[in-house]
Design a protein around this motif. Sequence first.
Motif, PDB file in Angstrom:
ATOM      1  N   GLU A  37       2.817  -5.577  -8.705  1.00 21.41           N
ATOM      2  CA  GLU A  37       2.777  -6.837  -9.315  1.00 21.41           C
ATOM      3  C   GLU A  37       1.776  -7.638  -9.163  1.00 21.41           C
ATOM      4  O   GLU A  37       1.389  -8.249 -10.210  1.00 21.41           O
ATOM      5  CB  GLU A  37       4.062  -7.525  -8.678  1.00 21.41           C
ATOM      6  CG  GLU A  37       4.825  -8.668  -9.544  1.00 21.41           C
ATOM      7  CD  GLU A  37       5.141  -8.438 -10.773  1.00 21.41           C
ATOM      8  OE1 GLU A  37       5.037  -9.030 -11.819  1.00 21.41           O
ATOM      9  OE2 GLU A  37       5.826  -7.144 -11.137  1.00 21.41           O
ATOM     10  N   ASP A  38       1.067  -7.622  -8.157  1.00 20.14           N
ATOM     11  CA  ASP A  38      -0.051  -8.185  -7.882  1.00 20.14           C
ATOM     12  C   ASP A  38      -1.282  -7.673  -8.490  1.00 20.14           C
ATOM     13  O   ASP A  38      -2.359  -8.201  -8.154  1.00 20.14           O
ATOM     14  CB  ASP A  38      -0.455  -8.629  -6.352  1.00 20.14           C
ATOM     15  CG  ASP A  38      -0.431  -7.549  -5.378  1.00 20.14           C
ATOM     16  OD1 ASP A  38      -0.298  -6.334  -5.895  1.00 20.14           O
ATOM     17  OD2 ASP A  38      -0.682  -7.827  -4.158  1.00 20.14           O
ATOM     18  N   ASP A  39      -1.266  -6.539  -8.955  1.00 22.42           N
ATOM     19  CA  ASP A  39      -2.527  -6.018  -9.707  1.00 22.42           C
ATOM     20  C   ASP A  39      -2.398  -6.424 -11.170  1.00 22.42           C
ATOM     21  O   ASP A  39      -3.570  -5.880 -11.936  1.00 22.42           O
ATOM     22  CB  ASP A  39      -2.525  -4.530  -9.789  1.00 22.42           C
ATOM     23  CG  ASP A  39      -3.001  -3.740  -8.428  1.00 22.42           C
ATOM     24  OD1 ASP A  39      -3.445  -4.490  -7.568  1.00 22.42           O
ATOM     25  OD2 ASP A  39      -2.736  -2.627  -7.965  1.00 22.42           O
ATOM     26  N   ALA A  82      -9.406 -16.316  12.077  1.00 21.81           N
ATOM     27  CA  ALA A  82      -8.344 -16.418  13.188  1.00 21.81           C
ATOM     28  C   ALA A  82      -7.943 -14.812  13.348  1.00 21.81           C
ATOM     29  O   ALA A  82      -7.824 -14.618  14.496  1.00 21.81           O
ATOM     30  CB  ALA A  82      -6.989 -17.302  12.743  1.00 21.81           C
ATOM     31  N   GLN A  83      -7.715 -14.018  12.373  1.00 17.41           N
ATOM     32  CA  GLN A  83      -7.283 -12.674  12.681  1.00 17.41           C
ATOM     33  C   GLN A  83      -8.360 -12.009  13.164  1.00 17.41           C
ATOM     34  O   GLN A  83      -8.129 -11.179  13.886  1.00 17.41           O
ATOM     35  CB  GLN A  83      -6.859 -12.296  10.959  1.00 17.41           C
ATOM     36  CG  GLN A  83      -5.469 -12.862  10.464  1.00 17.41           C
ATOM     37  CD  GLN A  83      -5.465 -12.200   9.270  1.00 17.41           C
ATOM     38  OE1 GLN A  83      -5.815 -11.189   8.529  1.00 17.41           O
ATOM     39  NE2 GLN A  83      -4.407 -12.671   8.404  1.00 17.41           N
ATOM     40  N   ALA A  84      -9.657 -12.347  12.881  1.00 16.68           N
ATOM     41  CA  ALA A  84     -10.684 -11.461  13.412  1.00 16.68           C
ATOM     42  C   ALA A  84     -10.827 -11.924  14.941  1.00 16.68           C
ATOM     43  O   ALA A  84     -11.219 -11.047  15.609  1.00 16.68           O
ATOM     44  CB  ALA A  84     -12.182 -11.962  12.733  1.00 16.68           C
ATOM     45  N   LYS A 123       6.604 -14.039  -1.183  1.00 20.10           N
ATOM     46  CA  LYS A 123       6.500 -15.302  -1.679  1.00 20.10           C
ATOM     47  C   LYS A 123       4.714 -15.440  -1.911  1.00 20.10           C
ATOM     48  O   LYS A 123       4.246 -15.883  -2.903  1.00 20.10           O
ATOM     49  CB  LYS A 123       6.648 -16.397  -0.992  1.00 20.10           C
ATOM     50  CG  LYS A 123       8.360 -16.514  -1.038  1.00 20.10           C
ATOM     51  CD  LYS A 123       8.836 -18.035  -0.442  1.00 20.10           C
ATOM     52  CE  LYS A 123       8.186 -17.972   1.141  1.00 20.10           C
ATOM     53  NZ  LYS A 123       8.895 -18.930   2.145  1.00 20.10           N
ATOM     54  N   TYR A 124       4.239 -15.190  -1.033  1.00 22.76           N
ATOM     55  CA  TYR A 124       2.607 -15.209  -0.823  1.00 22.76           C
ATOM     56  C   TYR A 124       2.096 -13.893  -1.649  1.00 22.76           C
ATOM     57  O   TYR A 124       1.226 -14.248  -2.313  1.00 22.76           O
ATOM     58  CB  TYR A 124       2.050 -15.167   0.559  1.00 22.76           C
ATOM     59  CG  TYR A 124       2.705 -16.221   1.363  1.00 22.76           C
ATOM     60  CD1 TYR A 124       1.803 -17.339   1.372  1.00 22.76           C
ATOM     61  CD2 TYR A 124       3.792 -16.138   2.185  1.00 22.76           C
ATOM     62  CE1 TYR A 124       2.415 -18.700   2.111  1.00 22.76           C
ATOM     63  CE2 TYR A 124       4.266 -17.199   2.814  1.00 22.76           C
ATOM     64  CZ  TYR A 124       3.569 -18.326   2.860  1.00 22.76           C
ATOM     65  OH  TYR A 124       3.898 -19.526   3.534  1.00 22.76           O
ATOM     66  N   MET A 125       2.612 -12.813  -1.530  1.00 18.54           N
ATOM     67  CA  MET A 125       1.883 -11.795  -2.067  1.00 18.54           C
ATOM     68  C   MET A 125       2.053 -11.764  -3.629  1.00 18.54           C
ATOM     69  O   MET A 125       1.073 -11.388  -4.226  1.00 18.54           O
ATOM     70  CB  MET A 125       2.650 -10.284  -1.740  1.00 18.54           C
ATOM     71  CG  MET A 125       2.313 -10.143  -0.270  1.00 18.54           C
ATOM     72  SD  MET A 125       3.485  -8.789   0.384  1.00 18.54           S
ATOM     73  CE  MET A 125       2.581  -7.194  -0.070  1.00 18.54           C
ATOM     74  N   HIS A 137      -7.251 -14.325  -9.060  1.00 14.05           N
ATOM     75  CA  HIS A 137      -6.667 -15.101  -7.811  1.00 14.05           C
ATOM     76  C   HIS A 137      -7.217 -14.514  -6.568  1.00 14.05           C
ATOM     77  O   HIS A 137      -7.647 -15.078  -5.459  1.00 14.05           O
ATOM     78  CB  HIS A 137      -5.279 -15.621  -7.950  1.00 14.05           C
ATOM     79  CG  HIS A 137      -5.148 -16.589  -6.879  1.00 14.05           C
ATOM     80  ND1 HIS A 137      -6.012 -17.902  -6.909  1.00 14.05           N
ATOM     81  CD2 HIS A 137      -4.135 -16.881  -6.107  1.00 14.05           C
ATOM     82  CE1 HIS A 137      -5.566 -18.657  -5.847  1.00 14.05           C
ATOM     83  NE2 HIS A 137      -4.596 -18.114  -5.379  1.00 14.05           N
ATOM     84  N   ARG A 138      -6.794 -13.105  -6.529  1.00 16.98           N
ATOM     85  CA  ARG A 138      -6.949 -12.526  -5.210  1.00 16.98           C
ATOM     86  C   ARG A 138      -8.269 -12.442  -4.843  1.00 16.98           C
ATOM     87  O   ARG A 138      -8.906 -12.382  -3.705  1.00 16.98           O
ATOM     88  CB  ARG A 138      -6.470 -11.223  -5.225  1.00 16.98           C
ATOM     89  CG  ARG A 138      -4.935 -11.142  -5.231  1.00 16.98           C
ATOM     90  CD  ARG A 138      -3.994  -9.882  -5.670  1.00 16.98           C
ATOM     91  NE  ARG A 138      -4.420  -8.672  -4.802  1.00 16.98           N
ATOM     92  CZ  ARG A 138      -4.625  -7.572  -5.088  1.00 16.98           C
ATOM     93  NH1 ARG A 138      -4.059  -7.183  -6.370  1.00 16.98           N
ATOM     94  NH2 ARG A 138      -4.635  -6.564  -4.313  1.00 16.98           N
ATOM     95  N   ILE A 139      -9.246 -12.170  -5.808  1.00 20.16           N
ATOM     96  CA  ILE A 139     -10.534 -12.126  -5.764  1.00 20.16           C
ATOM     97  C   ILE A 139     -11.400 -13.527  -5.068  1.00 20.16           C
ATOM     98  O   ILE A 139     -12.024 -13.662  -4.091  1.00 20.16           O
ATOM     99  CB  ILE A 139     -11.442 -11.627  -7.090  1.00 20.16           C
ATOM    100  CG1 ILE A 139     -10.973 -10.123  -7.155  1.00 20.16           C
ATOM    101  CG2 ILE A 139     -12.695 -11.753  -6.730  1.00 20.16           C
ATOM    102  CD1 ILE A 139     -11.523  -9.421  -8.300  1.00 20.16           C
TER     103      ILE A 139
HETATM  104  P1  AMP Z   1      -3.407  -5.562   0.046  1.00 20.20           P
HETATM  105  O1  AMP Z   1      -2.406  -4.015  -0.105  1.00 20.20           O
HETATM  106  O2  AMP Z   1      -4.310  -5.320   1.180  1.00 20.20           O
HETATM  107  O3  AMP Z   1      -4.451  -5.818  -1.328  1.00 20.20           O
HETATM  108  O4  AMP Z   1      -2.432  -6.784   0.618  1.00 20.20           O
HETATM  109  C1  AMP Z   1      -1.430  -7.167  -0.531  1.00 20.20           C
HETATM  110  C2  AMP Z   1      -1.231  -8.509  -0.221  1.00 20.20           C
HETATM  111  O5  AMP Z   1      -0.615  -8.482   1.199  1.00 20.20           O
HETATM  112  C3  AMP Z   1      -2.161  -9.401   0.058  1.00 20.20           C
HETATM  113  O6  AMP Z   1      -2.552  -9.878  -1.365  1.00 20.20           O
HETATM  114  C4  AMP Z   1      -1.702 -10.674   1.077  1.00 20.20           C
HETATM  115  O7  AMP Z   1      -0.716 -11.343   0.200  1.00 20.20           O
HETATM  116  C5  AMP Z   1      -0.767  -9.723   1.870  1.00 20.20           C
HETATM  117  N1  AMP Z   1      -1.759  -9.415   2.832  1.00 20.20           N
HETATM  118  C6  AMP Z   1      -2.179  -8.150   3.482  1.00 20.20           C
HETATM  119  N2  AMP Z   1      -3.073  -8.111   4.480  1.00 20.20           N
HETATM  120  C7  AMP Z   1      -2.979  -9.429   4.690  1.00 20.20           C
HETATM  121  C8  AMP Z   1      -3.574 -10.196   5.966  1.00 20.20           C
HETATM  122  N3  AMP Z   1      -4.503  -9.570   6.818  1.00 20.20           N
HETATM  123  N4  AMP Z   1      -3.574 -11.669   6.045  1.00 20.20           N
HETATM  124  C9  AMP Z   1      -2.582 -12.197   5.029  1.00 20.20           C
HETATM  125  N5  AMP Z   1      -2.184 -11.706   4.098  1.00 20.20           N
HETATM  126  C10 AMP Z   1      -2.272 -10.304   3.708  1.00 20.20           C
END
Ligand code: AMP
Length: 215
Positions: free
Chosen positions: A163-165, A94-96, A54-56, A172-174
């Motif tokens: 899909e997200d590319d 928080a992840q850091a 859902k988020y991705m 939006h990802r940027i």
């Molecule tokens: P990436 O392959 O690193 O571009 O990640 C693809 C998607 O996975 C991201 O756009 C997020 O939805 C999710 N994702 C990957 N890594 C994280 C993270 N460290 N924290 C939260 N979401 C993440």
Amino acid sequence: MTARYYIMLGAPGAGKGTQAKKLSDKLGLPHISSGDLFRHHLGAGTELGLMAKKYMDRGELVPDDVTIGMVRDRLEKEDCEDGAILDGFPRTPAQAEAIEDLASNLGGEVARALYLDVDKALLVERLSGRWMCPEGHVYHTVYHPPKKDGVCDIDGLELFQREDDKKETVEHRITVYLEQTAPLIAYYRDKGTLAAVDGDQGIEQVQQSLLQEIG
Ligand code: AMP
């Protein structure tokens, strides 16, 4: 031996995955990509994967607790006992904090945060030309085309575009990166572990710059 965790920092499309794979071969440490872990869960149809989707698909970040738990499980595996190259994690403050704790609980430390600095126009071009195979081999229509159109050179599988590319999601990802992840650059600079490299260079030059920083 103290476990050493290297963090790849940079916007989507900066080349974190490409560089992390090469560093993984050179340093003999596993390449752990949080995005790949999520995609793996998605492919396997797990509850976590369906939730993350859902988020991705929207280009949003998956909530911290889920992401941290998933990465923790992976880092606790035996092949990570000497450390890992982390790609796409951490992406929030928080992840850091979580990776600092996790590294020290596993008897190690965050050795360096390797920041790939890339011009925004180049990011969009890199992401929208990116194709991959189901095994995670990555191609680019201009910079790294497959020998045969639409087919992976390594395993002959059919290539697809994430899909997200797609362009709207990329923008939006940027934005999400600039708001939520870019502050980590200052965080690691303050800690004295940041190494910034010009990520606009070609793949091999970037790799050389990273190796020089690692020493
Ligand atoms: P990436 O392959 O690193 O571009 O990640 C693809 C998607 O996975 C991201 O756009 C997020 O939805 C999710 N994702 C990957 N890594 C994280 C993270 N460290 N924290 C939260 N979401 C993440």
